[in-house]
Design a protein around this motif. Structure first.
Motif, PDB file in Angstrom:
ATOM      1  N   VAL A  51       0.812  17.384  -0.484  1.00 29.10           N
ATOM      2  CA  VAL A  51       0.829  18.714   0.122  1.00 29.10           C
ATOM      3  C   VAL A  51       1.151  18.679   1.606  1.00 29.10           C
ATOM      4  CG1 VAL A  51      -0.840  19.573  -1.573  1.00 29.10           C
ATOM      5  CG2 VAL A  51      -1.659  18.720   0.646  1.00 29.10           C
ATOM      6  N   ALA A  52       1.283  17.516   2.181  1.00 33.90           N
ATOM      7  CA  ALA A  52       1.468  17.396   3.633  1.00 33.90           C
ATOM      8  C   ALA A  52       2.718  18.138   4.087  1.00 33.90           C
ATOM      9  CB  ALA A  52       1.558  15.930   4.029  1.00 33.90           C
ATOM     10  N   GLY A  53       2.530  19.017   5.060  1.00 33.00           N
ATOM     11  CA  GLY A  53       3.636  19.764   5.629  1.00 33.00           C
ATOM     12  C   GLY A  53       4.129  20.919   4.781  1.00 33.00           C
ATOM     13  N   ARG A  54       3.494  21.164   3.638  1.00 34.00           N
ATOM     14  CA  ARG A  54       3.954  22.218   2.722  1.00 34.00           C
ATOM     15  C   ARG A  54       3.207  23.534   3.001  1.00 34.00           C
ATOM     16  NH1 ARG A  54       6.234  19.203  -1.581  1.00 34.00           N
ATOM     17  NH2 ARG A  54       6.912  17.240  -0.632  1.00 34.00           N
ATOM     18  N   ASP A  55       3.899  24.637   2.754  1.00 30.52           N
ATOM     19  CA  ASP A  55       3.267  25.951   2.796  1.00 30.52           C
ATOM     20  C   ASP A  55       2.603  26.187   1.444  1.00 30.52           C
ATOM     21  OD1 ASP A  55       4.215  26.493   5.368  1.00 30.52           O
ATOM     22  OD2 ASP A  55       6.109  27.275   4.591  1.00 30.52           O
ATOM     23  N   LEU A  56       1.284  26.339   1.452  1.00 36.07           N
ATOM     24  CA  LEU A  56       0.514  26.412   0.213  1.00 36.07           C
ATOM     25  C   LEU A  56      -0.276  27.712   0.152  1.00 36.07           C
ATOM     26  CD1 LEU A  56      -1.415  23.614  -1.562  1.00 36.07           C
ATOM     27  CD2 LEU A  56      -2.634  25.738  -1.035  1.00 36.07           C
ATOM     28  N   LEU A  57      -0.202  28.381  -0.978  1.00 39.16           N
ATOM     29  CA  LEU A  57      -0.947  29.608  -1.236  1.00 39.16           C
ATOM     30  C   LEU A  57      -2.082  29.293  -2.199  1.00 39.16           C
ATOM     31  CD1 LEU A  57      -1.276  32.747  -1.218  1.00 39.16           C
ATOM     32  CD2 LEU A  57       0.358  32.789  -3.134  1.00 39.16           C
ATOM     33  N   HIS A  58      -3.313  29.576  -1.782  1.00 41.74           N
ATOM     34  CA  HIS A  58      -4.479  29.367  -2.632  1.00 41.74           C
ATOM     35  C   HIS A  58      -4.957  30.719  -3.152  1.00 41.74           C
ATOM     36  CE1 HIS A  58      -8.738  27.417  -3.187  1.00 41.74           C
ATOM     37  NE2 HIS A  58      -8.141  27.738  -4.325  1.00 41.74           N
ATOM     38  N   LEU A  59      -4.768  30.936  -4.446  1.00 46.33           N
ATOM     39  CA  LEU A  59      -5.124  32.206  -5.071  1.00 46.33           C
ATOM     40  C   LEU A  59      -6.616  32.257  -5.361  1.00 46.33           C
ATOM     41  CD1 LEU A  59      -2.206  32.499  -7.650  1.00 46.33           C
ATOM     42  CD2 LEU A  59      -2.292  33.389  -5.311  1.00 46.33           C
ATOM     43  N   ASP A  66     -12.451  25.046  -0.579  1.00 47.33           N
ATOM     44  CA  ASP A  66     -11.353  24.262  -1.140  1.00 47.33           C
ATOM     45  C   ASP A  66     -10.076  24.453  -0.331  1.00 47.33           C
ATOM     46  OD1 ASP A  66     -13.070  23.410  -3.093  1.00 47.33           O
ATOM     47  OD2 ASP A  66     -12.036  24.360  -4.759  1.00 47.33           O
ATOM     48  N   SER A  67      -9.852  25.650   0.163  1.00 45.75           N
ATOM     49  CA  SER A  67      -8.664  25.910   0.980  1.00 45.75           C
ATOM     50  C   SER A  67      -8.645  25.011   2.215  1.00 45.75           C
ATOM     51  CB  SER A  67      -8.620  27.377   1.426  1.00 45.75           C
ATOM     52  OG  SER A  67      -8.723  28.263   0.344  1.00 45.75           O
ATOM     53  N   LEU A  68      -9.780  24.907   2.889  1.00 44.72           N
ATOM     54  CA  LEU A  68      -9.862  24.077   4.086  1.00 44.72           C
ATOM     55  C   LEU A  68      -9.751  22.600   3.745  1.00 44.72           C
ATOM     56  CD1 LEU A  68     -12.643  25.943   6.097  1.00 44.72           C
ATOM     57  CD2 LEU A  68     -10.159  26.136   6.335  1.00 44.72           C
ATOM     58  N   SER A  69     -10.259  22.222   2.572  1.00 46.68           N
ATOM     59  CA  SER A  69     -10.117  20.834   2.137  1.00 46.68           C
ATOM     60  C   SER A  69      -8.659  20.486   1.896  1.00 46.68           C
ATOM     61  CB  SER A  69     -10.934  20.602   0.865  1.00 46.68           C
ATOM     62  OG  SER A  69     -12.317  20.814   1.107  1.00 46.68           O
ATOM     63  N   VAL A  70      -7.879  21.432   1.347  1.00 48.48           N
ATOM     64  CA  VAL A  70      -6.440  21.220   1.162  1.00 48.48           C
ATOM     65  C   VAL A  70      -5.733  21.193   2.507  1.00 48.48           C
ATOM     66  CG1 VAL A  70      -4.329  22.143   0.142  1.00 48.48           C
ATOM     67  CG2 VAL A  70      -6.456  22.224  -1.157  1.00 48.48           C
ATOM     68  N   ALA A  71      -6.131  22.085   3.414  1.00 44.65           N
ATOM     69  CA  ALA A  71      -5.522  22.108   4.746  1.00 44.65           C
ATOM     70  C   ALA A  71      -5.737  20.776   5.462  1.00 44.65           C
ATOM     71  CB  ALA A  71      -6.100  23.254   5.563  1.00 44.65           C
ATOM     72  N   ARG A  72      -6.888  20.164   5.235  1.00 42.90           N
ATOM     73  CA  ARG A  72      -7.162  18.870   5.859  1.00 42.90           C
ATOM     74  C   ARG A  72      -6.187  17.801   5.371  1.00 42.90           C
ATOM     75  NH1 ARG A  72     -13.048  17.539   6.796  1.00 42.90           N
ATOM     76  NH2 ARG A  72     -12.457  17.956   8.947  1.00 42.90           N
ATOM     77  N   LEU A  73      -5.595  17.987   4.192  1.00 43.66           N
ATOM     78  CA  LEU A  73      -4.604  17.047   3.671  1.00 43.66           C
ATOM     79  C   LEU A  73      -3.219  17.282   4.272  1.00 43.66           C
ATOM     80  CD1 LEU A  73      -5.594  17.041  -0.114  1.00 43.66           C
ATOM     81  CD2 LEU A  73      -6.209  15.363   1.650  1.00 43.66           C
ATOM     82  N   ALA A  75      -1.599  20.512   4.511  1.00 44.72           N
ATOM     83  CA  ALA A  75      -0.876  21.717   4.073  1.00 44.72           C
ATOM     84  C   ALA A  75      -1.109  22.863   5.054  1.00 44.72           C
ATOM     85  CB  ALA A  75      -1.343  22.121   2.679  1.00 44.72           C
ATOM     86  N   HIS A  76      -0.131  23.777   5.101  1.00 43.66           N
ATOM     87  CA  HIS A  76      -0.279  25.030   5.842  1.00 43.66           C
ATOM     88  C   HIS A  76      -0.770  26.073   4.832  1.00 43.66           C
ATOM     89  CE1 HIS A  76       1.958  22.896   8.868  1.00 43.66           C
ATOM     90  NE2 HIS A  76       3.022  22.805   8.089  1.00 43.66           N
ATOM     91  N   VAL A  77      -2.066  26.389   4.874  1.00 45.82           N
ATOM     92  CA  VAL A  77      -2.728  27.097   3.780  1.00 45.82           C
ATOM     93  C   VAL A  77      -2.916  28.574   4.090  1.00 45.82           C
ATOM     94  CG1 VAL A  77      -4.847  27.255   2.421  1.00 45.82           C
ATOM     95  CG2 VAL A  77      -3.895  25.014   2.995  1.00 45.82           C
ATOM     96  N   THR A  78      -2.593  29.392   3.087  1.00 43.75           N
ATOM     97  CA  THR A  78      -2.948  30.809   3.076  1.00 43.75           C
ATOM     98  C   THR A  78      -3.833  31.045   1.858  1.00 43.75           C
ATOM     99  OG1 THR A  78      -0.877  31.499   4.120  1.00 43.75           O
ATOM    100  CG2 THR A  78      -2.108  33.177   2.899  1.00 43.75           C
ATOM    101  N   GLY A  79      -5.045  31.539   2.081  1.00 39.30           N
ATOM    102  CA  GLY A  79      -5.960  31.847   0.988  1.00 39.30           C
ATOM    103  C   GLY A  79      -6.090  33.343   0.808  1.00 39.30           C
ATOM    104  N   VAL A  80      -6.142  33.764  -0.449  1.00 39.98           N
ATOM    105  CA  VAL A  80      -6.266  35.186  -0.778  1.00 39.98           C
ATOM    106  C   VAL A  80      -7.455  35.370  -1.709  1.00 39.98           C
ATOM    107  CG1 VAL A  80      -5.161  37.198  -1.823  1.00 39.98           C
ATOM    108  CG2 VAL A  80      -3.777  35.529  -0.579  1.00 39.98           C
TER     109      VAL A  80
END
Length: 283
Positions: A51-59, A66-73, A75-80
């Motif tokens: 996920v590094a450097g990827r734009d990721l949408l967490h539904l 979990d969103s912040l845990s993914v961001a730590r890897l 990713a550029h995370v947007t959670g909804v």
């Protein structure tokens, strides 16, 4: 209001109440993240891939752990999420932990409509644990995912197995596997309190006791055939479908065996059952 708005609005109120109880058991979550903590399980990381450097949408991101845990890897995370309480907590946790992520409150179907109009797209869409049972239209969900994925983009999904969800908490058959409309419930429960340290990674706290949700909720039973067919109809290609004989983070039934590291399985007196499943797909 249309039916889905009535059902989803009831769920929003129910989740607002439950989220307060859930987070009361988790202690200082910002400190947990400062110490390098993560709420992801190995299955999540496996399905997500790089996920590094990827734009990721967490539904349906809930309170953002979990969103912040993914961001730590990386990713550029947007959670909804539909819950005001959950999004407010997620935004505060992001600020306090120093892990950057964007959080937006909306009914998911409305959010997809707005995202289409704004031509917003992502490299990865992620959905995790106890999400689609709150959605009244599985095709609308799948089409929304396909529409916000960039060409070649990936969808990673992990969910409680619909077969397991036919049982009540005493392992007795109770719910229909096949969706016949909304299932009315007394409200979102304090499953964090029931699961203990499995969902309170930095130490369980007593928090709210004897929680009774004042707001009823509505759930929907989507079988694996429903989910896979909806994703295929939406134009996604299924790369993997995997089933797991344990469940992560949720002591869903009585007499479950604690396998450690937040995993639970049926007692030894029962056969092995599918308790979770995961899907990896791409556009």
């Amino acid at each position: 209001m249309t039916d889905h708005r009535q059902w989803h609005e009831a769920n929003r109120l129910s989740w607002n109440a439950a989220t307060v109880a859930h987070n009361s058991h988790k202690g200082d979550q910002a400190a947990f993240f400062h110490k390098g903590g993560s709420t992801l399980y190995p299955e999540d990381i496996d399905l997500l891939g790089d996920v590094a450097g990827r734009d990721l949408l967490h539904l349906q991101c809930n309170a953002g752990q979990d969103s912040l845990s993914v961001a730590r890897l990386g990713a550029h995370v947007t959670g909804v999420d539909i819950s005001d309480e959950a999004i407010d907590f997620a935004q505060s946790l992001s600020a306090e932990s120093g892990i950057t992520a964007q959080f937006e409150r909306a009914d998911l179907f409305d959010w997809f409509d707005e995202a289409r109009r704004a031509e917003r797209t992502f490299d990865i869409v992620f959905s995790s644990y106890g999400t689609i049972c709150w959605l009244s239209d599985i095709d609308r969900w799948a089409c929304g995912i396909a529409d916000v994925l960039r060409p070649g983009g990936r969808f990673s999904f992990i969910e409680f197995h619909p077969f397991a969800l036919t049982f009540d908490e005493k392992w007795q058959p109770h719910y229909s596997y096949f969706n016949a409309g909304p299932i009315s419930e007394a409200g979102v429960t304090d499953y964090v309190g029931a699961s203990g340290e499995a969902l309170a990674r930095d130490g369980f706290e007593a928090g709210v006791q004897d929680f009774a949700n004042p707001h009823p909720s509505f759930e929907f039973a989507w079988g694996i055939g429903d989910v896979v067919s909806a994703l295929v109809r939406a134009g996604l290609t299924i790369d993997r479908l995997v089933e797991y004989p344990h469940v992560n983070g949720w002591r869903a039934f009585e007499t479950m065996r604690d396998l450690g590291e937040g995993r639970f399985a049926p007692p030894d007196t029962m056969p092995r059952l599918p308790l979770m499943y995961g899907i990896a797909a791409h556009r």
